[in-house]
Design a protein around this motif. Structure first.
Motif, PDB file in Angstrom:
ATOM      1  N   GLY A 101      -9.858  18.498 -19.369  1.00 17.48           N
ATOM      2  CA  GLY A 101      -9.484  17.291 -20.501  1.00 17.48           C
ATOM      3  C   GLY A 101      -8.882  16.208 -20.014  1.00 17.48           C
ATOM      4  N   VAL A 102      -8.089  16.794 -18.979  1.00 19.37           N
ATOM      5  CA  VAL A 102      -7.109  15.343 -17.946  1.00 19.37           C
ATOM      6  C   VAL A 102      -8.290  14.516 -17.491  1.00 19.37           C
ATOM      7  N   VAL A 103      -9.490  14.875 -16.491  1.00 19.05           N
ATOM      8  CA  VAL A 103     -10.394  14.452 -16.154  1.00 19.05           C
ATOM      9  C   VAL A 103     -10.661  13.205 -17.755  1.00 19.05           C
ATOM     10  N   THR A 104     -11.662  13.992 -18.840  1.00 23.06           N
ATOM     11  CA  THR A 104     -11.322  13.094 -19.950  1.00 23.06           C
ATOM     12  C   THR A 104     -10.718  11.786 -20.083  1.00 23.06           C
ATOM     13  N   LEU A 105      -9.534  11.956 -20.344  1.00 24.46           N
ATOM     14  CA  LEU A 105      -8.650  11.644 -20.418  1.00 24.46           C
ATOM     15  C   LEU A 105      -8.860  10.185 -19.642  1.00 24.46           C
ATOM     16  N   ALA A 106      -8.497  10.267 -18.869  1.00 21.74           N
ATOM     17  CA  ALA A 106      -8.666   9.127 -17.262  1.00 21.74           C
ATOM     18  C   ALA A 106     -10.223   8.071 -17.561  1.00 21.74           C
ATOM     19  N   LYS A 107     -11.278   9.037 -18.291  1.00 19.35           N
ATOM     20  CA  LYS A 107     -12.613   7.927 -18.514  1.00 19.35           C
ATOM     21  C   LYS A 107     -12.378   7.811 -19.990  1.00 19.35           C
ATOM     22  N   GLU A 108     -11.463   7.731 -20.937  1.00 18.95           N
ATOM     23  CA  GLU A 108     -11.700   7.068 -22.480  1.00 18.95           C
ATOM     24  C   GLU A 108     -10.112   6.232 -22.143  1.00 18.95           C
ATOM     25  N   TYR A 109      -9.491   6.085 -21.843  1.00 10.51           N
ATOM     26  CA  TYR A 109      -7.470   5.760 -21.119  1.00 10.51           C
ATOM     27  C   TYR A 109      -8.520   4.679 -19.962  1.00 10.51           C
ATOM     28  N   ASP A 110      -8.288   3.527 -20.267  1.00 12.96           N
ATOM     29  CA  ASP A 110      -8.609   2.431 -19.144  1.00 12.96           C
ATOM     30  C   ASP A 110      -7.561   2.493 -18.452  1.00 12.96           C
ATOM     31  N   GLY A 111      -5.810   2.557 -18.849  1.00 12.54           N
ATOM     32  CA  GLY A 111      -4.910   2.593 -18.002  1.00 12.54           C
ATOM     33  C   GLY A 111      -4.397   3.626 -17.557  1.00 12.54           C
ATOM     34  N   ILE A 112      -5.020   4.861 -16.814  1.00 15.34           N
ATOM     35  CA  ILE A 112      -5.240   5.931 -15.849  1.00 15.34           C
ATOM     36  C   ILE A 112      -6.099   5.295 -14.977  1.00 15.34           C
ATOM     37  N   GLU A 113      -5.624   5.188 -14.059  1.00 16.57           N
ATOM     38  CA  GLU A 113      -6.615   5.070 -12.278  1.00 16.57           C
ATOM     39  C   GLU A 113      -7.080   6.366 -11.725  1.00 16.57           C
ATOM     40  N   PHE A 142      -0.230  18.859 -12.876  1.00 19.40           N
ATOM     41  CA  PHE A 142      -1.258  18.242 -13.021  1.00 19.40           C
ATOM     42  C   PHE A 142      -0.734  16.405 -13.100  1.00 19.40           C
ATOM     43  N   VAL A 143      -1.546  14.917 -12.436  1.00 25.92           N
ATOM     44  CA  VAL A 143      -1.146  14.366 -12.247  1.00 25.92           C
ATOM     45  C   VAL A 143      -1.951  13.636 -13.064  1.00 25.92           C
ATOM     46  N   MET A 144      -1.464  12.191 -13.179  1.00 26.83           N
ATOM     47  CA  MET A 144      -2.303  11.143 -13.676  1.00 26.83           C
ATOM     48  C   MET A 144      -1.361   9.564 -13.237  1.00 26.83           C
ATOM     49  N   GLU A 145      -2.175   8.627 -12.525  1.00 27.26           N
ATOM     50  CA  GLU A 145      -1.480   7.532 -12.315  1.00 27.26           C
ATOM     51  C   GLU A 145      -1.904   6.704 -13.090  1.00 27.26           C
ATOM     52  N   PHE A 146      -0.714   6.134 -13.162  1.00 29.85           N
ATOM     53  CA  PHE A 146      -1.385   5.402 -14.563  1.00 29.85           C
ATOM     54  C   PHE A 146      -1.010   3.228 -13.570  1.00 29.85           C
ATOM     55  N   LYS A 147      -1.268   2.382 -13.829  1.00 30.82           N
ATOM     56  CA  LYS A 147      -2.365   0.947 -13.837  1.00 30.82           C
ATOM     57  C   LYS A 147      -0.947   0.088 -13.468  1.00 30.82           C
ATOM     58  N   ASN A 148       0.117   0.367 -14.207  1.00 29.19           N
ATOM     59  CA  ASN A 148       1.352   0.032 -14.296  1.00 29.19           C
ATOM     60  C   ASN A 148       2.807   0.776 -14.886  1.00 29.19           C
ATOM     61  N   PRO A 149       3.792   0.449 -15.322  1.00 29.11           N
ATOM     62  CA  PRO A 149       4.818   0.849 -16.416  1.00 29.11           C
ATOM     63  C   PRO A 149       4.367   0.795 -17.842  1.00 29.11           C
ATOM     64  N   GLN A 150       3.688  -0.497 -18.159  1.00 28.72           N
ATOM     65  CA  GLN A 150       3.323  -1.287 -19.387  1.00 28.72           C
ATOM     66  C   GLN A 150       1.776   0.517 -20.319  1.00 28.72           C
ATOM     67  N   ALA A 151       0.858   0.264 -19.572  1.00 28.04           N
ATOM     68  CA  ALA A 151       0.184   1.337 -19.389  1.00 28.04           C
ATOM     69  C   ALA A 151       0.143   2.606 -19.331  1.00 28.04           C
ATOM     70  N   ALA A 187       1.014  -1.227  -0.146  1.00 26.78           N
ATOM     71  CA  ALA A 187       0.305   0.013  -0.190  1.00 26.78           C
ATOM     72  C   ALA A 187       0.867   1.367  -0.406  1.00 26.78           C
ATOM     73  N   ILE A 188       1.961   1.331   1.000  1.00 29.21           N
ATOM     74  CA  ILE A 188       3.120   2.461   0.218  1.00 29.21           C
ATOM     75  C   ILE A 188       3.791   2.443  -0.288  1.00 29.21           C
ATOM     76  N   THR A 189       3.648   1.399  -1.253  1.00 24.23           N
ATOM     77  CA  THR A 189       4.812   1.840  -2.295  1.00 24.23           C
ATOM     78  C   THR A 189       4.378   0.431  -3.238  1.00 24.23           C
ATOM     79  N   PRO A 190       3.035   1.290  -4.419  1.00 25.74           N
ATOM     80  CA  PRO A 190       3.000   0.311  -5.251  1.00 25.74           C
ATOM     81  C   PRO A 190       3.231   0.289  -6.544  1.00 25.74           C
ATOM     82  N   GLY A 191       2.840  -0.314  -7.273  1.00 17.81           N
ATOM     83  CA  GLY A 191       3.247  -0.341  -8.630  1.00 17.81           C
ATOM     84  C   GLY A 191       3.014   0.286  -9.493  1.00 17.81           C
ATOM     85  N   THR A 192       2.258   1.277  -9.425  1.00 19.55           N
ATOM     86  CA  THR A 192       1.569   1.666 -10.656  1.00 19.55           C
ATOM     87  C   THR A 192       2.318   2.813 -10.725  1.00 19.55           C
TER      88      THR A 192
END
Length: 129
Positions: free
Chosen positions: A60-72, A89-98, A31-36
């Motif tokens: 648009g960043v918010v809309t982008l997160a709704k349209e791109y599944d890799g952003i949490e 602004f900050v985007m949290e991606f599910k993993n490096p591949q996302a 929880a402290i050091t996630p893989g996102t």
């Protein structure tokens, strides 16, 4: 026989406790050091950028997160800025591949249509564990 049974029960309880503590430690660590991947972008806007244009880019960043599944998750409200950048602004991606798949994606290109007309410059940091 009772002593042996009590000893075995005691050992089982100790083992269960150790396993439980170990699992709790790993759960807390995860929880402290996630893989996102945290994608942090600091931005300066063009001199002729309007407040509406800037807000549209951030929204648009918010809309982008709704349209791109890799952003949490996303963060778009700058509380404090230092240096020559006025917003971040900050985007949290599910993993490096996302994050890798995001680069050049249709969702990114669509957002750039709103973002690039008002963006003067930006600096990006991608951070993970």
């Amino acid at each position: 026989m009772k002593k042996v049974a009590l000893t075995l029960i005691s050992l089982a309880c100790l083992a269960f406790g150790a396993i439980t503590l170990n699992a709790a430690h790993h759960e807390k660590h995860d929880a402290i050091t996630p893989g996102t991947v945290i994608h942090v972008v600091t931005v300066s806007w063009k001199a002729d950028a309007t407040d509406e244009g800037i807000q549209a880019a951030l929204d648009g960043v918010v809309t982008l997160a709704k349209e791109y599944d890799g952003i949490e998750r996303v963060w778009i409200k700058t509380i404090k800025a230092q240096g020559n950048r006025s917003h971040a602004f900050v985007m949290e991606f599910k993993n490096p591949q996302a994050l890798k798949d995001y680069a050049g994606s249709a969702a990114q290109k669509k957002w750039y249509e709103v973002y690039y007309p008002v963006r003067e410059g930006s600096t990006t940091f991608d951070i993970t564990n």
